[in-house]
Design a protein around this motif. Structure first.
Motif, PDB file in Angstrom:
ATOM      1  N   ARG A   2       0.831  -1.205   0.000  1.00  0.00           N
ATOM      2  CA  ARG A   2       0.000   0.000   0.000  1.00  0.00           C
ATOM      3  C   ARG A   2       0.867   1.258   0.000  1.00  0.00           C
ATOM      4  NH1 ARG A   2      -3.441  -3.247   3.254  1.00  0.00           N
ATOM      5  NH2 ARG A   2      -2.487  -2.523   5.191  1.00  0.00           N
ATOM      6  N   ILE A   3       1.968   1.211   0.740  1.00  0.00           N
ATOM      7  CA  ILE A   3       2.892   2.353   0.753  1.00  0.00           C
ATOM      8  C   ILE A   3       3.503   2.540  -0.635  1.00  0.00           C
ATOM      9  CG2 ILE A   3       5.119   3.147   1.641  1.00  0.00           C
ATOM     10  CD1 ILE A   3       4.323   1.865   4.334  1.00  0.00           C
ATOM     11  N   ALA A   4       3.953   1.451  -1.247  1.00  0.00           N
ATOM     12  CA  ALA A   4       4.534   1.543  -2.590  1.00  0.00           C
ATOM     13  C   ALA A   4       3.526   2.088  -3.592  1.00  0.00           C
ATOM     14  CB  ALA A   4       5.038   0.176  -3.035  1.00  0.00           C
ATOM     15  N   ASP A   5       2.281   1.660  -3.465  1.00  0.00           N
ATOM     16  CA  ASP A   5       1.253   2.124  -4.391  1.00  0.00           C
ATOM     17  C   ASP A   5       0.997   3.622  -4.258  1.00  0.00           C
ATOM     18  OD1 ASP A   5       0.963  -0.439  -5.335  1.00  0.00           O
ATOM     19  OD2 ASP A   5      -0.873  -0.878  -4.213  1.00  0.00           O
ATOM     20  N   GLY A   6       1.304   4.183  -3.096  1.00  0.00           N
ATOM     21  CA  GLY A   6       1.045   5.599  -2.872  1.00  0.00           C
ATOM     22  C   GLY A   6       2.224   6.518  -3.113  1.00  0.00           C
ATOM     23  N   LEU A   7       3.361   5.992  -3.518  1.00  0.00           N
ATOM     24  CA  LEU A   7       4.549   6.818  -3.706  1.00  0.00           C
ATOM     25  C   LEU A   7       4.394   7.732  -4.916  1.00  0.00           C
ATOM     26  CD1 LEU A   7       7.370   4.218  -3.020  1.00  0.00           C
ATOM     27  CD2 LEU A   7       6.578   6.020  -1.502  1.00  0.00           C
ATOM     28  N   LYS A   8       4.695   9.014  -4.709  1.00  0.00           N
ATOM     29  CA  LYS A   8       4.574   9.987  -5.796  1.00  0.00           C
ATOM     30  C   LYS A   8       5.732  10.972  -5.711  1.00  0.00           C
ATOM     31  CE  LYS A   8      -0.489   9.785  -5.886  1.00  0.00           C
ATOM     32  NZ  LYS A   8      -1.748  10.545  -5.684  1.00  0.00           N
ATOM     33  N   PRO A   9       6.161  11.480  -6.859  1.00  0.00           N
ATOM     34  CA  PRO A   9       7.225  12.499  -6.843  1.00  0.00           C
ATOM     35  C   PRO A   9       6.708  13.822  -6.319  1.00  0.00           C
ATOM     36  CG  PRO A   9       6.380  12.212  -9.059  1.00  0.00           C
ATOM     37  CD  PRO A   9       5.706  11.165  -8.218  1.00  0.00           C
ATOM     38  N   GLU A  10       7.640  14.669  -5.885  1.00  0.00           N
ATOM     39  CA  GLU A  10       7.285  16.023  -5.470  1.00  0.00           C
ATOM     40  C   GLU A  10       7.240  16.975  -6.656  1.00  0.00           C
ATOM     41  OE1 GLU A  10      10.131  17.086  -2.506  1.00  0.00           O
ATOM     42  OE2 GLU A  10       9.406  15.603  -1.062  1.00  0.00           O
ATOM     43  N   SER A  11       7.938  16.614  -7.734  1.00  0.00           N
ATOM     44  CA  SER A  11       7.923  17.438  -8.943  1.00  0.00           C
ATOM     45  C   SER A  11       8.058  16.539 -10.153  1.00  0.00           C
ATOM     46  CB  SER A  11       9.067  18.452  -8.920  1.00  0.00           C
ATOM     47  OG  SER A  11      10.276  17.858  -9.349  1.00  0.00           O
ATOM     48  N   ASP A  12       7.773  17.091 -11.323  1.00  0.00           N
ATOM     49  CA  ASP A  12       7.872  16.320 -12.554  1.00  0.00           C
ATOM     50  C   ASP A  12       9.312  15.965 -12.905  1.00  0.00           C
ATOM     51  OD1 ASP A  12       5.142  16.462 -12.835  1.00  0.00           O
ATOM     52  OD2 ASP A  12       5.182  18.172 -14.214  1.00  0.00           O
ATOM     53  N   GLU A  13      10.279  16.603 -12.245  1.00  0.00           N
ATOM     54  CA  GLU A  13      11.693  16.378 -12.550  1.00  0.00           C
ATOM     55  C   GLU A  13      12.351  15.368 -11.618  1.00  0.00           C
ATOM     56  OE1 GLU A  13      13.063  17.730 -15.292  1.00  0.00           O
ATOM     57  OE2 GLU A  13      10.993  18.422 -15.593  1.00  0.00           O
ATOM     58  N   ASP A  14      11.625  14.841 -10.642  1.00  0.00           N
ATOM     59  CA  ASP A  14      12.235  13.957  -9.655  1.00  0.00           C
ATOM     60  C   ASP A  14      12.670  12.625 -10.252  1.00  0.00           C
ATOM     61  OD1 ASP A  14      12.080  15.679  -7.532  1.00  0.00           O
ATOM     62  OD2 ASP A  14      10.349  14.732  -6.590  1.00  0.00           O
ATOM     63  N   TRP A  15      13.906  12.234  -9.894  1.00  0.00           N
ATOM     64  CA  TRP A  15      14.388  10.878 -10.151  1.00  0.00           C
ATOM     65  C   TRP A  15      14.164  10.056  -8.884  1.00  0.00           C
ATOM     66  CZ3 TRP A  15      19.865  10.928 -12.813  1.00  0.00           C
ATOM     67  CH2 TRP A  15      19.811  11.722 -13.971  1.00  0.00           C
ATOM     68  N   LEU A  16      14.097   8.739  -9.051  1.00  0.00           N
ATOM     69  CA  LEU A  16      13.955   7.847  -7.900  1.00  0.00           C
ATOM     70  C   LEU A  16      15.020   6.766  -7.955  1.00  0.00           C
ATOM     71  CD1 LEU A  16      12.298   7.064  -5.375  1.00  0.00           C
ATOM     72  CD2 LEU A  16      10.980   5.532  -6.849  1.00  0.00           C
ATOM     73  N   ILE A  17      15.784   6.651  -6.872  1.00  0.00           N
ATOM     74  CA  ILE A  17      16.751   5.566  -6.697  1.00  0.00           C
ATOM     75  C   ILE A  17      16.074   4.461  -5.882  1.00  0.00           C
ATOM     76  CG2 ILE A  17      18.862   4.905  -5.490  1.00  0.00           C
ATOM     77  CD1 ILE A  17      19.889   7.761  -6.087  1.00  0.00           C
ATOM     78  N   VAL A  18      16.132   3.234  -6.384  1.00  0.00           N
ATOM     79  CA  VAL A  18      15.576   2.073  -5.677  1.00  0.00           C
ATOM     80  C   VAL A  18      16.743   1.129  -5.403  1.00  0.00           C
ATOM     81  CG1 VAL A  18      13.869   0.226  -5.718  1.00  0.00           C
ATOM     82  CG2 VAL A  18      13.402   2.378  -6.920  1.00  0.00           C
ATOM     83  N   ALA A  19      17.186   1.092  -4.152  1.00  0.00           N
ATOM     84  CA  ALA A  19      18.422   0.382  -3.804  1.00  0.00           C
ATOM     85  C   ALA A  19      18.162  -1.050  -3.326  1.00  0.00           C
ATOM     86  CB  ALA A  19      19.193   1.169  -2.751  1.00  0.00           C
ATOM     87  N   GLY A  20      17.305  -1.760  -4.051  1.00  0.00           N
ATOM     88  CA  GLY A  20      17.162  -3.192  -3.816  1.00  0.00           C
ATOM     89  C   GLY A  20      16.079  -3.611  -2.852  1.00  0.00           C
ATOM     90  N   ASP A  21      15.780  -4.904  -2.902  1.00  0.00           N
ATOM     91  CA  ASP A  21      14.765  -5.563  -2.082  1.00  0.00           C
ATOM     92  C   ASP A  21      13.373  -4.979  -2.285  1.00  0.00           C
ATOM     93  OD1 ASP A  21      16.594  -7.364  -1.191  1.00  0.00           O
ATOM     94  OD2 ASP A  21      16.408  -6.896   0.930  1.00  0.00           O
TER      95      ASP A  21
END
Length: 270
Positions: free
Chosen positions: A13-32
């Motif tokens: 549910r937390i993952a489903d709700g993740l959103k950027p703060e701006s249209d320029e945001d990158w997201l790093i996903v460091a595993g698991d």
């Protein structure tokens, strides 16, 4: 962020709700992200639809060959299949050209690194990998990797780790020496973060001494990692280390505050 562990409904549910703060945001996903191939794909696809760029490196859980997973690939073959999947959905991996972030204070190279571990973060009082592993088994502190993370075609995980370290070191050494880096790993580059573990025997599944100097040698502005489920900011040798894991529900609920699944690494407010 790291360690979403979306097999837990609360985390999903937390993952489903993740959103950027701006249209320029990158997201790093460091595993698991998860254990099942389909869960990893679903979550990364969802995140890529929201963020300008998504950069992923595997943790140990993505590399498990779980008995309930229809994708029964093992070891290197499983990792390569995850890389192919990421490329199909436009997610950057450790096998791709490192991305350059053009921030207000200058560019940085964002390098996702897949390194594993080689049992050199040994349990206290032990001198060899064999002694360290025996002490962990005697204490009942054994990582599930011992059952589910296969190293095929390498004889063992330590040799796979050393091959990954050698190839990654070659690539990092070839980068522009004038540009700082953000080094992204699942397992910490330095042993010192593991000193906070409740069970010190677990450290042997947390990295390798071969990378102990990388944060200074390769000009890291920030070293991002997960795996320990101890989210915090520390500084070693003048370099900022960010442990960015969400962790299991029993862990983040115990902290008594709403979970902080994303940490701003560069950009406004940092």
């Amino acid at each position: 962020m790291s360690d979403l562990h979306v097999s837990y409904a609360e985390n999903r549910r937390i993952a489903d709700g993740l959103k950027p703060e701006s249209d320029e945001d990158w997201l790093i996903v460091a595993g698991d992200v998860g254990e099942l191939f389909a869960d990893v794909e679903r979550t990364l696809r969802q995140l890529r639809a929201r963020f300008r760029k998504v950069i992923w490196t595997p943790g140990n859980h993505e590399l498990w060959t779980h008995p309930s997973d229809p994708v029964a690939l093992r070891g290197e073959e499983r990792y390569r299949a995850l890389v192919r999947m990421c490329r199909e959905i436009d997610v950057l991996t450790p096998e791709d050209e490192y991305a350059r972030w053009e921030g207000a204070s200058g560019p940085v190279t964002v390098a996702p690194l897949f390194l594993l571990y080689d049992y050199t973060f040994r349990a206290p009082g032990t001198r060899t990998a064999e002694e360290s592993l025996k002490k962990a088994y005697d204490a009942g502190v054994v990582c599930t990797d011992e059952m589910l993370l296969h190293a095929d075609p390498y004889p063992d995980r330590a040799l796979w780790c050393r091959a990954r370290v050698a190839e990654t070191e070659r690539r990092l050494a070839a980068l522009d020496p004038q540009i700082p880096t953000v080094l992204v790993t699942h397992w910490p580059l330095d042993r010192r973060p593991t000193y906070q573990l409740w069970y010190p025997e677990f450290a042997q599944w947390c990295g390798t001494v071969l990378t102990q100097s990388w944060h200074t040698r390769f000009r890291a502005a920030i070293a991002v990692y997960g795996h320990l489920h101890i989210p915090r900011t520390t500084t070693y040798d003048g370099v900022r280390f960010e442990e960015v894991s969400l962790g299991y529900p029993r862990e983040w609920k115990r902290r008594g505050t709403a979970p902080r699944p994303m940490r701003r690494i560069l950009g406004p407010g940092t």
